[in-house]
Design a protein around this motif. Structure first.
Motif, PDB file in Angstrom:
ATOM      1  N   GLY A  20       0.635  -1.546  -0.048  1.00 16.16           N
ATOM      2  CA  GLY A  20      -0.125  -0.076  -0.048  1.00 16.16           C
ATOM      3  C   GLY A  20       0.481   1.689  -0.130  1.00 16.16           C
ATOM      4  O   GLY A  20       0.428   2.421   0.140  1.00 16.16           O
ATOM      5  N   ARG A  28      -4.924  -1.907 -15.222  1.00  9.56           N
ATOM      6  CA  ARG A  28      -4.999  -2.838 -14.262  1.00  9.56           C
ATOM      7  C   ARG A  28      -4.746  -4.617 -14.463  1.00  9.56           C
ATOM      8  O   ARG A  28      -5.505  -5.259 -13.574  1.00  9.56           O
ATOM      9  CB  ARG A  28      -6.782  -2.068 -14.436  1.00  9.56           C
ATOM     10  N   THR A  78      -4.628  -7.616 -11.519  1.00  8.37           N
ATOM     11  CA  THR A  78      -5.511  -7.971 -11.448  1.00  8.37           C
ATOM     12  C   THR A  78      -5.175  -9.668 -11.628  1.00  8.37           C
ATOM     13  O   THR A  78      -4.780 -10.229 -12.192  1.00  8.37           O
ATOM     14  CB  THR A  78      -6.617  -7.587 -11.971  1.00  8.37           C
ATOM     15  N   TYR A 111      -5.479   6.839 -10.701  1.00  8.03           N
ATOM     16  CA  TYR A 111      -6.309   5.805 -10.262  1.00  8.03           C
ATOM     17  C   TYR A 111      -6.217   4.841 -10.514  1.00  8.03           C
ATOM     18  O   TYR A 111      -6.069   4.142  -9.480  1.00  8.03           O
ATOM     19  CB  TYR A 111      -7.390   5.672 -11.751  1.00  8.03           C
ATOM     20  N   ARG A 142      -3.347   4.392  -7.783  1.00  9.05           N
ATOM     21  CA  ARG A 142      -3.727   3.804  -6.789  1.00  9.05           C
ATOM     22  C   ARG A 142      -4.497   3.850  -6.172  1.00  9.05           C
ATOM     23  O   ARG A 142      -4.157   2.475  -4.788  1.00  9.05           O
ATOM     24  CB  ARG A 142      -2.911   6.130  -5.903  1.00  9.05           C
ATOM     25  N   VAL A 143      -5.770   4.396  -6.274  1.00 11.34           N
ATOM     26  CA  VAL A 143      -6.160   3.746  -5.774  1.00 11.34           C
ATOM     27  C   VAL A 143      -6.570   2.138  -6.028  1.00 11.34           C
ATOM     28  O   VAL A 143      -7.423   0.529  -4.892  1.00 11.34           O
ATOM     29  CB  VAL A 143      -8.311   4.489  -6.519  1.00 11.34           C
ATOM     30  N   THR A 144      -6.381   1.900  -7.424  1.00  5.82           N
ATOM     31  CA  THR A 144      -6.415  -0.016  -7.470  1.00  5.82           C
ATOM     32  C   THR A 144      -5.614  -0.416  -7.040  1.00  5.82           C
ATOM     33  O   THR A 144      -5.499  -1.685  -6.613  1.00  5.82           O
ATOM     34  CB  THR A 144      -6.904  -0.050  -9.312  1.00  5.82           C
ATOM     35  N   CYS A 199      -2.492   0.045  -4.523  1.00  2.88           N
ATOM     36  CA  CYS A 199      -2.016   0.452  -3.810  1.00  2.88           C
ATOM     37  C   CYS A 199      -3.792  -0.126  -2.371  1.00  2.88           C
ATOM     38  O   CYS A 199      -3.217  -0.399  -1.380  1.00  2.88           O
ATOM     39  CB  CYS A 199      -1.967   1.660  -3.333  1.00  2.88           C
ATOM     40  N   TYR A 200      -4.538   0.561  -3.063  1.00  2.41           N
ATOM     41  CA  TYR A 200      -5.415   0.876  -1.625  1.00  2.41           C
ATOM     42  C   TYR A 200      -6.706  -0.788  -1.552  1.00  2.41           C
ATOM     43  O   TYR A 200      -7.094  -1.741  -1.183  1.00  2.41           O
ATOM     44  CB  TYR A 200      -6.357   1.547  -1.777  1.00  2.41           C
ATOM     45  N   GLN A 201      -7.004  -1.531  -2.988  1.00  2.54           N
ATOM     46  CA  GLN A 201      -8.003  -2.157  -3.639  1.00  2.54           C
ATOM     47  C   GLN A 201      -6.870  -4.075  -3.521  1.00  2.54           C
ATOM     48  O   GLN A 201      -7.806  -4.553  -3.117  1.00  2.54           O
ATOM     49  CB  GLN A 201      -8.423  -1.603  -4.933  1.00  2.54           C
ATOM     50  N   LEU A 202      -5.725  -3.592  -4.491  1.00  7.70           N
ATOM     51  CA  LEU A 202      -5.201  -4.799  -4.485  1.00  7.70           C
ATOM     52  C   LEU A 202      -4.207  -5.011  -3.882  1.00  7.70           C
ATOM     53  O   LEU A 202      -2.998  -5.491  -3.690  1.00  7.70           O
ATOM     54  CB  LEU A 202      -4.307  -5.434  -5.457  1.00  7.70           C
ATOM     55  N   LYS A 203      -3.466  -4.206  -2.836  1.00  7.48           N
ATOM     56  CA  LYS A 203      -2.559  -4.108  -1.231  1.00  7.48           C
ATOM     57  C   LYS A 203      -1.066  -4.342  -2.071  1.00  7.48           C
ATOM     58  O   LYS A 203      -0.670  -5.227  -1.711  1.00  7.48           O
ATOM     59  CB  LYS A 203      -3.275  -5.051  -0.770  1.00  7.48           C
TER      60      LYS A 203
END
Length: 267
Positions: free
Chosen positions: A19, A126, A130, A166, A168-170, A172-176
């Motif tokens: 993150g 992404r 993913t 976007y 960072r959100v994907t 760092c936060y969503q995928l750790k």
């Protein structure tokens, strides 16, 4: 990777953090050795890496990585490394070869369009990071070398900052996972767009590694200065950021770090 830098950052490939957004910034010098460090670090850590390489060819990065004990070719073959070769993609795009070869729109298709929308590049990142059901990698990592090139290719500062937001959100936060980005900076420059991006990224980064050329000019025993800024204030509002300053010397397969004025040539 460079063992001394890991010690300064209290980092280990056996226990990579998650993150985190790391900004690599260089002024009056070349900070690409930091890109090679983090690329080899995360591959050794067993992370899935998406490398958006806009500055050099795959063969260049692979030659340096081999000196650091990592094979990018092998990492690509086992699915650990997704490599976007920006130089080749730009050339193929300009001559119309990109879509013919893959049948898919290019991640850098904004070059040939009237808008500077970086959505295709974000979609590429992404999709690359993913995890699939069979993946056993520790965590996703986005590495960009270097972000300033997107401005040179015609992207607007707003589009570049939106892309990073976007990501960072994907990532760092969503995928750790983690993001590592290199930008060039010159405080005396009249390139206001680039400085806008640098200042904005500095404000949002968890860790900043800022390398600068020596104010006194070239020295064969000291190649520059690195400022390590740990953004404690992001988590603890009342706290000051931790700042450490060292000088460094780049060698063939390593980089040594030492306190200012304590070079082996001086002592």
């Amino acid at each position: 990777m460079f063992t001394e830098l890991n010690e300064l950052l209290d980092a280990s490939p056996q226990r990579p953090e998650t993150g985190k957004f790391t900004l690599l910034r260089d002024t009056r010098t070349d900070g690409s050795f930091l890109v090679h460090h983090f690329l080899s670090f995360y591959l050794r850590a067993g992370c899935k890496v998406c490398f958006v390489a806009l500055l050099q060819s795959f063969s260049h990065y692979n030659i340096v990585a081999q000196k650091l004990g990592v094979s990018l070719t092998a990492a690509k073959e086992r699915g650990q490394l997704v490599f976007l070769e920006g130089l080749k993609s730009c050339l193929d795009l300009l001559f119309g070869e990109e879509e013919k070869q893959s049948g898919q729109p290019s991640p850098l298709q904004f070059i040939s369009e009237s808008t500077s929308d970086l959505k295709a590049l974000f979609d590429f990142v992404r999709t690359s990071l993913t995890p699939a059901g069979s993946d056993s990698w520790k965590g996703p990592v986005l590495l960009v070398d270097d972000l300033s090139v997107l401005l040179s290719l015609g992207a607007t500062p707003v589009a570049v900052l939106d892309f990073i937001h976007y990501c960072r959100v994907t990532v760092c936060y969503q995928l750790k996972g983690n993001i590592v980005v290199l930008v060039h900076s010159n405080e005396d420059s009249e390139d206001e767009e680039n400085e806008l991006i640098v200042n904005s990224l500095c404000h949002h980064s968890d860790l900043i590694l800022w390398v600068e050329g020596l104010a006194t000019g070239f020295c064969k025993d000291v190649h520059g200065q690195i400022k390590i800024i740990k953004r404690v204030s992001l988590e603890l509002t009342a706290e000051q950021d931790l700042v450490q300053i060292y000088q460094y010397k780049i060698q063939d397969k390593n980089v040594t770090f030492f306190a200012r004025g304590l070079s082996a040539a001086v002592l």
